[in-house]
Structures are given as C-alpha cells and as structure tokens.
Design an enzyme around this catalytic site. Structure first.
Site, PDB file in Angstrom:
ATOM      1  N   HIS A  34     -51.105 -40.172  41.554  1.00 43.55           N
ATOM      2  CA  HIS A  34     -51.047 -38.788  41.070  1.00 43.55           C
ATOM      3  C   HIS A  34     -52.459 -38.212  41.061  1.00 43.55           C
ATOM      4  O   HIS A  34     -53.442 -38.944  41.154  1.00 43.55           O
ATOM      5  CB  HIS A  34     -50.476 -38.738  39.648  1.00 43.55           C
ATOM      6  CG  HIS A  34     -51.369 -39.421  38.645  1.00 43.55           C
ATOM      7  ND1 HIS A  34     -51.371 -40.787  38.455  1.00 43.55           N
ATOM      8  CD2 HIS A  34     -52.320 -38.931  37.787  1.00 43.55           C
ATOM      9  CE1 HIS A  34     -52.270 -41.108  37.540  1.00 43.55           C
ATOM     10  NE2 HIS A  34     -52.874 -39.995  37.115  1.00 43.55           N
ATOM     11  N   ASP A  69     -54.792 -35.596  38.491  1.00 38.30           N
ATOM     12  CA  ASP A  69     -54.716 -35.110  37.108  1.00 38.30           C
ATOM     13  C   ASP A  69     -54.724 -33.581  37.110  1.00 38.30           C
ATOM     14  O   ASP A  69     -55.465 -32.952  37.865  1.00 38.30           O
ATOM     15  CB  ASP A  69     -55.912 -35.630  36.297  1.00 38.30           C
ATOM     16  CG  ASP A  69     -55.874 -37.149  36.128  1.00 38.30           C
ATOM     17  OD1 ASP A  69     -54.796 -37.750  36.325  1.00 38.30           O
ATOM     18  OD2 ASP A  69     -56.929 -37.730  35.805  1.00 38.30           O
ATOM     19  N   HIS A 126     -55.052 -40.955  42.604  1.00 30.68           N
ATOM     20  CA  HIS A 126     -55.359 -42.289  42.079  1.00 30.68           C
ATOM     21  C   HIS A 126     -54.123 -42.924  41.464  1.00 30.68           C
ATOM     22  O   HIS A 126     -53.138 -42.244  41.202  1.00 30.68           O
ATOM     23  CB  HIS A 126     -56.501 -42.204  41.057  1.00 30.68           C
ATOM     24  CG  HIS A 126     -56.222 -41.266  39.911  1.00 30.68           C
ATOM     25  ND1 HIS A 126     -56.338 -39.887  40.019  1.00 30.68           N
ATOM     26  CD2 HIS A 126     -55.803 -41.490  38.651  1.00 30.68           C
ATOM     27  CE1 HIS A 126     -56.031 -39.329  38.869  1.00 30.68           C
ATOM     28  NE2 HIS A 126     -55.691 -40.274  38.017  1.00 30.68           N
ATOM     29  N   ARG A 170     -54.239 -54.978  30.509  1.00 30.88           N
ATOM     30  CA  ARG A 170     -55.274 -53.975  30.763  1.00 30.88           C
ATOM     31  C   ARG A 170     -55.018 -52.723  29.926  1.00 30.88           C
ATOM     32  O   ARG A 170     -53.871 -52.331  29.721  1.00 30.88           O
ATOM     33  CB  ARG A 170     -55.292 -53.631  32.254  1.00 30.88           C
ATOM     34  CG  ARG A 170     -56.255 -52.548  32.635  1.00 30.88           C
ATOM     35  CD  ARG A 170     -56.359 -52.414  34.153  1.00 30.88           C
ATOM     36  NE  ARG A 170     -57.318 -51.390  34.484  1.00 30.88           N
ATOM     37  CZ  ARG A 170     -57.012 -50.107  34.673  1.00 30.88           C
ATOM     38  NH1 ARG A 170     -55.763 -49.690  34.573  1.00 30.88           N
ATOM     39  NH2 ARG A 170     -57.956 -49.231  34.939  1.00 30.88           N
TER      40      ARG A 170
END
Ligand SMILES: C=C1C[C@]23C[C@H]1CC[C@H]2[C@@]12CCC[C@@](C)(C(=O)O1)[C@H]2[C@@H]3C(=O)O
Ligand SMILES: O=C(O)CCC(=O)C(=O)O
Ligand SMILES: [Fe+2]
Length: 365
Positions: free
Chosen positions: A223, A225, A281, A291
C-alpha cells in the site's frame, strides 16, 4: 472481494497461539514469483544524518528516487523509541477478549483490529493493529480498566506524539525546501505558537507475531500511505519492504539502530505535483520473531484543501491533481484503495513520467 466469508472469529484469531497457517491467512505460495524480492538493494534505501549540512538536498534526492529514506540524529530520544515499543508489546500481549473491548467500529478509524485495507484482499494478513487518532485515554480505560498501566500508556503515547509532530514538521519543511518551497507558499502549514507543527496525525501500532509459515503469509499487504509523510519506527527485526520507482523487485529496509524510516505519502505526492511519488511498501513476517512497528501518519489539518503548490505548477508542469481535503482523501482511499490517487488526477501523466500508482505490471500481493 473476499472469496470466503470472514467472520469475527477469523478477524480476532489469536495469532500467537496458532501452530499452523490457517487457510484464511494463506496467500499464494511463493508470494514473489515473477516479481523477484528481498535482500538489501546493492544501493540501498538512503540513511540521512539530519545534522549533515547537505541533509535537505539528500532528502530531496531520496524523495524523488526512492520515496523513502531513514534518518539518524533526528532528535527523538532512543529511550522514547524503546518505551513506545514496550508499550505496544504490552498492549498486544493482553488477552484477546480484552483487546476486543477496544475494537475498531466497522465504520471507524481508531481502535484495535485487522488492517483497514483487509477488505480489498481475499485473505487476512498476519498482523494486528491499533490505531490512535486523538487522545489515547479512551482506549486505555477500555484496555486496562483497573490498573496503573493505563496512565503509563497515555503518558508514553502523548510524549511520543509530541516528539513525532515536531519531527514530522521538520521533515516536511526539508522535503518542501528541497523543491524551493518556503512557508510563505503553504499557508496552513505554519508553526503554531507553542512550537508544534500545524497538522493532524494518527498513531498506528502494528504487531506481527512469529508465523509458522512465513513464505505463504503476508504481514501487511502492499500500500501507499494516505499521508503527507509517515515516520516509522521498526523494531530490530526486519520486515519492511519498499518498491523503488520503476523497479521490479522489493527492497528490504534493514533496521538501523536508532534510525527512523520516513515514507513519502499520497498527499505529499499531490503537494509536490508528482515530483515526490508516494512509496509502495509492505511488511513480511518471519518464523521466529515477534516484530513490532509504530507508524506516525502525519497529514494536514483535516479540512484544508490540499492541491499542488502553485510554485510547482507552470506551463511545462501543469497541475496534476485537483484540490482535496485529508478527510475526503481518506474516504476516497477507503473506497478505491490503490486507485485513489489516480482518481484525483486531472491530467494524463507527462511523457516519460512513471506513475507510481499504476502497478498493474507488478505483483503487489
Ligand atoms: C490516517 C490514516 C491513514 C490510514 C488510515 C487512517 C488511520 C490508519 C492508517 C493506516 C495504518 C496502516 C496502513 C493503512 C493503509 C491502513 O490500513 O491504516 C493506513 C491508512 C492509510 O494510510 O491510508
Ligand atoms: O510494519 C511496517 O514496517 C510497515 C507499517 C506500515 O506500513 C503502516 O503502518 O502504514
Ligand atoms: Fe504504510
């Protein structure tokens, strides 16, 4: 559209206790066949020292070529980065029934849940998220009704948001400054009297538990941002990948101790009249490590019309996007997802201009 009906039982599955990848979370095998992937790029995402006299120029170059860079000497204390990460970890380690008390409403933005973009994909992502748009207090009371961790959560989030607001403002001016734009050219973006930067933001905590079958899972699907810029703190575990302008392979953004990752968002793409393309990204997951990432999604005051800065528009660079507020853009994104930016475009791309939002030839899954 979902190929199977995804119920709350799927969406609120406790990923930490799952031993085998369920079908609801199994993306195609070999997610990257065709596209090629991974591995640090030989050149690599730029790491820029904000104390470097050439920082503004380096940032401009990074925005034009990568749409992403890392910053060091950014002034945010390392212990604040550790604290927000710990805060995230303690939040996500709460029992599911507790987190569900702060679940995001179906039409809402803030709260606990699966990624908002999930509805555009047939499978669920291997992650859980928590979005904070205003004060953290309402969330905290739901999560920790009876104990002091409530205050600690609020204090850390408040302090982090303040530090990020300052840094995001500074980065925005470095990016714009590199295009020759000054504060006289962007009226809404002035500094407030208390030294904070005018603008709005959301804080997004992302958790990616260790995954039994990481090659077939997706942490957060590709996507861009919907922001001016995003400041991302990723823990010391890699997972973030970016697609460089015109590239056909994903590049891993390696965690750099103490560094923060900065993404060019769709609204900066518009403000810069296409000079700084927003970066595509995604986050991948791994077998052994849990994570965490914390994204500060920075945008303008919600009702200000954002359009290409007039200084950047001339005969040979016609205005590429129509004016739109952040609120309107978030609505457009919720409806059109990866077609959102194209849907506000006024004119056809210039010859030789690579449209970063047209990824029809690249697998973005
Ligand atoms: C201010 C924002 C920006 C949002 C929507 C809203 C609050 C949460 C943000 C994110 C965070 C995670 C990725 C993303 C794609 C998502 O699903 O939720 C982002 C989205 C966007 O950038 O479009
Ligand atoms: O976890 C990551 O590294 C990426 C998170 C992200 O892209 C987001 O929150 O918008
Ligand atoms: Fe993102």
């Amino acid at each position: 559209m979902p190929s199977i009906a995804l119920t709350d039982a799927h969406k609120f599955l406790d990923l930490n206790s799952v031993k085998e990848l369920p079908d609801t979370h199994a993306w195609t095998s070999q997610l990257d066949s065709g596209g090629g992937c991974d591995g640090p790029d030989p050149e690599g995402v730029p790491v820029i020292d904000l104390n470097d006299g050439a920082a503004q120029e380096l940032i401009g170059y990074a925005c034009k070529t990568w749409g992403v860079f890392q910053v060091v000497n950014h002034g945010v204390p390392i212990n604040l980065l550790d604290e927000i990460e710990q805060t995230g970890r303690s939040l996500f380690s709460l029992p599911m029934h507790q987190k569900m008390k702060a679940a995001r409403a179906a039409d809402g933005v803030s709260g606990y849940g699966v990624a908002r973009i999930s509805s555009f994909f047939p499978k669920l992502m291997w992650s859980e998220g928590f979005t904070i748009t205003a004060s953290p207090a309402d969330h905290a009371r739901l999560l920790w009704p009876h104990d002091h961790r409530h205050n600690q959560f609020c204090n850390t989030v408040d302090e982090y948001q303040k530090a990020m607001n300052k840094l995001a403002g500074r980065l925005m001016w470095l990016m714009l400054g590199s295009l020759g734009v000054s504060s006289d050219d962007v009226k809404w973006a002035s500094l407030k009297e208390d030294g904070t930067q005018e603008g709005c933001a959301a804080l997004q905590l992302n958790s990616y538990p260790a995954c039994p079958d990481p090659d077939r899972a997706m942490g957060l699907a590709a996507h861009t941002d919907s922001t001016i810029l995003t400041v991302l703190h990723q823990s010391n575990t890699s997972g973030l990948q970016v697609l460089r302008e015109g590239a056909r392979r994903w590049t891993t953004v390696p965690p750099h101790p103490g560094a923060l990752v900065v993404h060019v968002g769709d609204l900066m793409h518009i403000l810069s009249n296409g000079s700084y393309p927003s970066v595509l990204h995604r986050a991948v997951v791994n077998r052994t490590r849990h994570r965490l990432s914390v994204a500060y999604l920075y945008g303008p005051p919600t009702n200000v019309k954002i359009s290409p800065i007039s200084k950047l528009v001339d005969h040979s660079h016609p205005q590429m996007y129509r004016p739109i507020t952040w609120t309107e853009y978030l609505g457009t994104k919720a409806k059109h997802f990866d077609k959102a930016l194209t849907s506000v475009r006024l004119c056809a791309p210039r010859t030789g201009f690579v449209d970063s939002n047209d990824h029809s030839s690249v697998r973005v899954g």
